[in-house]
Scaffold this motif. Structure first.
Motif, PDB file in Angstrom:
ATOM      1  N   PRO A 197      10.217  -7.066  -5.603  1.00 17.78           N
ATOM      2  CA  PRO A 197       9.177  -7.689  -6.439  1.00 17.78           C
ATOM      3  C   PRO A 197       7.810  -7.007  -6.248  1.00 17.78           C
ATOM      4  O   PRO A 197       7.081  -6.784  -7.214  1.00 17.78           O
ATOM      5  CB  PRO A 197       9.154  -9.144  -5.964  1.00 17.78           C
ATOM      6  N   LEU A 198       7.527  -6.635  -5.002  1.00 17.90           N
ATOM      7  CA  LEU A 198       6.272  -5.914  -4.718  1.00 17.90           C
ATOM      8  C   LEU A 198       6.266  -4.552  -5.398  1.00 17.90           C
ATOM      9  O   LEU A 198       5.258  -4.130  -5.971  1.00 17.90           O
ATOM     10  CB  LEU A 198       6.138  -5.677  -3.209  1.00 17.90           C
ATOM     11  N   ALA A 199       7.412  -3.871  -5.315  1.00 11.62           N
ATOM     12  CA  ALA A 199       7.519  -2.537  -5.913  1.00 11.62           C
ATOM     13  C   ALA A 199       7.269  -2.617  -7.422  1.00 11.62           C
ATOM     14  O   ALA A 199       6.581  -1.771  -7.998  1.00 11.62           O
ATOM     15  CB  ALA A 199       8.896  -1.938  -5.626  1.00 11.62           C
ATOM     16  N   ILE A 200       7.808  -3.644  -8.052  1.00 10.07           N
ATOM     17  CA  ILE A 200       7.616  -3.808  -9.503  1.00 10.07           C
ATOM     18  C   ILE A 200       6.135  -4.049  -9.801  1.00 10.07           C
ATOM     19  O   ILE A 200       5.569  -3.455 -10.720  1.00 10.07           O
ATOM     20  CB  ILE A 200       8.508  -4.945 -10.039  1.00 10.07           C
ATOM     21  N   GLU A 201       5.500  -4.870  -8.974  1.00 16.24           N
ATOM     22  CA  GLU A 201       4.056  -5.091  -9.171  1.00 16.24           C
ATOM     23  C   GLU A 201       3.265  -3.799  -9.047  1.00 16.24           C
ATOM     24  O   GLU A 201       2.223  -3.631  -9.671  1.00 16.24           O
ATOM     25  CB  GLU A 201       3.523  -6.102  -8.141  1.00 16.24           C
ATOM     26  N   GLU A 202       3.769  -2.879  -8.227  1.00 17.52           N
ATOM     27  CA  GLU A 202       3.044  -1.623  -8.010  1.00 17.52           C
ATOM     28  C   GLU A 202       3.533  -0.489  -8.905  1.00 17.52           C
ATOM     29  O   GLU A 202       3.235   0.672  -8.652  1.00 17.52           O
ATOM     30  CB  GLU A 202       3.111  -1.224  -6.531  1.00 17.52           C
ATOM     31  N   GLY A 203       4.315  -0.813  -9.928  1.00 13.55           N
ATOM     32  CA  GLY A 203       4.622   0.196 -10.944  1.00 13.55           C
ATOM     33  C   GLY A 203       5.999   0.822 -10.886  1.00 13.55           C
ATOM     34  O   GLY A 203       6.251   1.815 -11.564  1.00 13.55           O
TER      35      GLY A 203
ATOM     36  N   SER B 259       0.830  -1.206   0.000  1.00 14.46           N
ATOM     37  CA  SER B 259       0.000   0.000   0.000  1.00 14.46           C
ATOM     38  C   SER B 259       0.868   1.261   0.000  1.00 14.46           C
ATOM     39  O   SER B 259       0.491   2.286  -0.561  1.00 14.46           O
ATOM     40  CB  SER B 259      -0.984  -0.010   1.163  1.00 14.46           C
ATOM     41  N   GLU B 260       2.053   1.182   0.581  1.00 12.23           N
ATOM     42  CA  GLU B 260       2.948   2.346   0.547  1.00 12.23           C
ATOM     43  C   GLU B 260       3.484   2.580  -0.864  1.00 12.23           C
ATOM     44  O   GLU B 260       3.561   3.718  -1.334  1.00 12.23           O
ATOM     45  CB  GLU B 260       4.077   2.161   1.564  1.00 12.23           C
ATOM     46  N   PHE B 261       3.840   1.497  -1.542  1.00  9.40           N
ATOM     47  CA  PHE B 261       4.290   1.641  -2.929  1.00  9.40           C
ATOM     48  C   PHE B 261       3.161   2.184  -3.809  1.00  9.40           C
ATOM     49  O   PHE B 261       3.372   3.013  -4.688  1.00  9.40           O
ATOM     50  CB  PHE B 261       4.775   0.304  -3.487  1.00  9.40           C
ATOM     51  N   ARG B 262       1.961   1.693  -3.523  1.00 10.46           N
ATOM     52  CA  ARG B 262       0.809   2.150  -4.298  1.00 10.46           C
ATOM     53  C   ARG B 262       0.593   3.651  -4.102  1.00 10.46           C
ATOM     54  O   ARG B 262       0.289   4.384  -5.031  1.00 10.46           O
ATOM     55  CB  ARG B 262      -0.430   1.360  -3.862  1.00 10.46           C
ATOM     56  N   LYS B 263       0.827   4.070  -2.859  1.00  9.87           N
ATOM     57  CA  LYS B 263       0.678   5.498  -2.543  1.00  9.87           C
ATOM     58  C   LYS B 263       1.677   6.332  -3.359  1.00  9.87           C
ATOM     59  O   LYS B 263       1.335   7.373  -3.912  1.00  9.87           O
ATOM     60  CB  LYS B 263       0.919   5.692  -1.039  1.00  9.87           C
ATOM     61  N   LEU B 264       2.926   5.837  -3.466  1.00 11.09           N
ATOM     62  CA  LEU B 264       3.933   6.585  -4.229  1.00 11.09           C
ATOM     63  C   LEU B 264       3.542   6.641  -5.706  1.00 11.09           C
ATOM     64  O   LEU B 264       3.702   7.675  -6.363  1.00 11.09           O
ATOM     65  CB  LEU B 264       5.323   5.944  -4.057  1.00 11.09           C
ATOM     66  N   ASN B 265       3.018   5.553  -6.208  1.00 10.94           N
ATOM     67  CA  ASN B 265       2.567   5.524  -7.596  1.00 10.94           C
ATOM     68  C   ASN B 265       1.434   6.540  -7.810  1.00 10.94           C
ATOM     69  O   ASN B 265       1.420   7.266  -8.812  1.00 10.94           O
ATOM     70  CB  ASN B 265       2.113   4.110  -7.969  1.00 10.94           C
TER      71      ASN B 265
END
Ligand SMILES: *Cc1c(COP(=O)(O)O)cnc(C)c1O
Length: 223
Positions: free
Chosen positions: A201-207, A166-172
């Motif tokens: 791997p999570l970061a890549i999934e989130e863009g 969710s944090e990576f998603r927020k940055l995206n």
């Protein structure tokens, strides 16, 4: 060295071609960096000014150095002529200093805006509020020797994958908001620098468009 090279190739195999890898070489020896240089790698990340300055003089000139650590304004001068990009821009003051020194050096420096997306208090970075003030300021609009190429962030150090995601998603989301509101005419604003050894791997999934990986390649750091 063989192990470092093997780790490097294994990591590369897990990263899609359209995503850049910045090998985080902080605390690592010049020899270890050279081993990956010989494999063809050119993008390395450092987080300390002194260490970067010292390594630059000992390694080939065609390395692209990414500064990824907290940067104090009084140290900007030492790195403007050697860095390819600065990932950790978190204030207008810092950006203005980078611009000033870049101008003196006859350069234009790629900068990423660092956001505070993690729960931990100690991490640096902009927020939704402070970035708006920065980008709306007349000082920002007058800067000619910097180019804002994207955003950067670090997730909470946690094995709670949903939290990290969710944090990576927020940055995206921040990236897409800024792209629309401030950089829609600017094709250079395209990087989302997120993802490290444990969470890339999570970061890549989130863009993520750019991952910064150290220990998965070099082994655990002692410091
Ligand atoms: C150290 C560091 C990394 C790499 O961390 P690893 O867990 O070793 O992959 C990435 N980004 C920043 C900002 C760092 O300081």
């Amino acid at each position: 060295m063989t192990e470092i090279k093997m780790n490097y190739r294994n990591i590369l195999n897990t990263i899609p071609d359209n995503i850049s890898l910045v090998v985080v070489s902080k605390t690592q020896s010049v020899e270890s960096i050279k081993a990956l240089y010989d494999e063809g790698h050119r993008h390395f990340g450092e987080n300390r000014v002194q260490e970067l300055v010292s390594k630059v003089t000992q390694l080939p000139p065609d390395i692209s150095w990414h500064f990824i650590g907290h940067l104090q304004t009084n140290k900007v001068k030492q790195i403007v002529s050697i860095v390819h990009a600065i990932h950790s821009v978190d204030s207008l003051k810092l950006l203005m200093e980078i611009n000033k020194e870049a101008k003196k050096a006859g350069r234009c420096i790629q900068c990423l805006l660092e956001f505070h997306i993690a729960e931990e208090e100690s991490k640096f970075g902009l927020t939704n509020e402070t970035v708006t003030v920065l980008l709306d300021s007349k000082e920002f609009k007058s800067l000619e020797n910097i180019r804002i190429v994207g955003v950067m962030g670090m997730a909470t150090f946690s094995d709670d994958t949903e939290k990290v995601r969710s944090e990576f998603r927020k940055l995206n989301e921040i990236f897409r908001y800024l792209k629309e509101k401030y950089f829609s005419q600017n094709s250079e604003f395209k990087e989302i620098s997120m993802g490290m050894t444990l969470d890339y791997p999570l970061a890549i999934e989130e863009g993520s468009t750019m991952v910064r990986i150290g220990s998965a390649i070099f082994g655990d750091r002692n410091q």
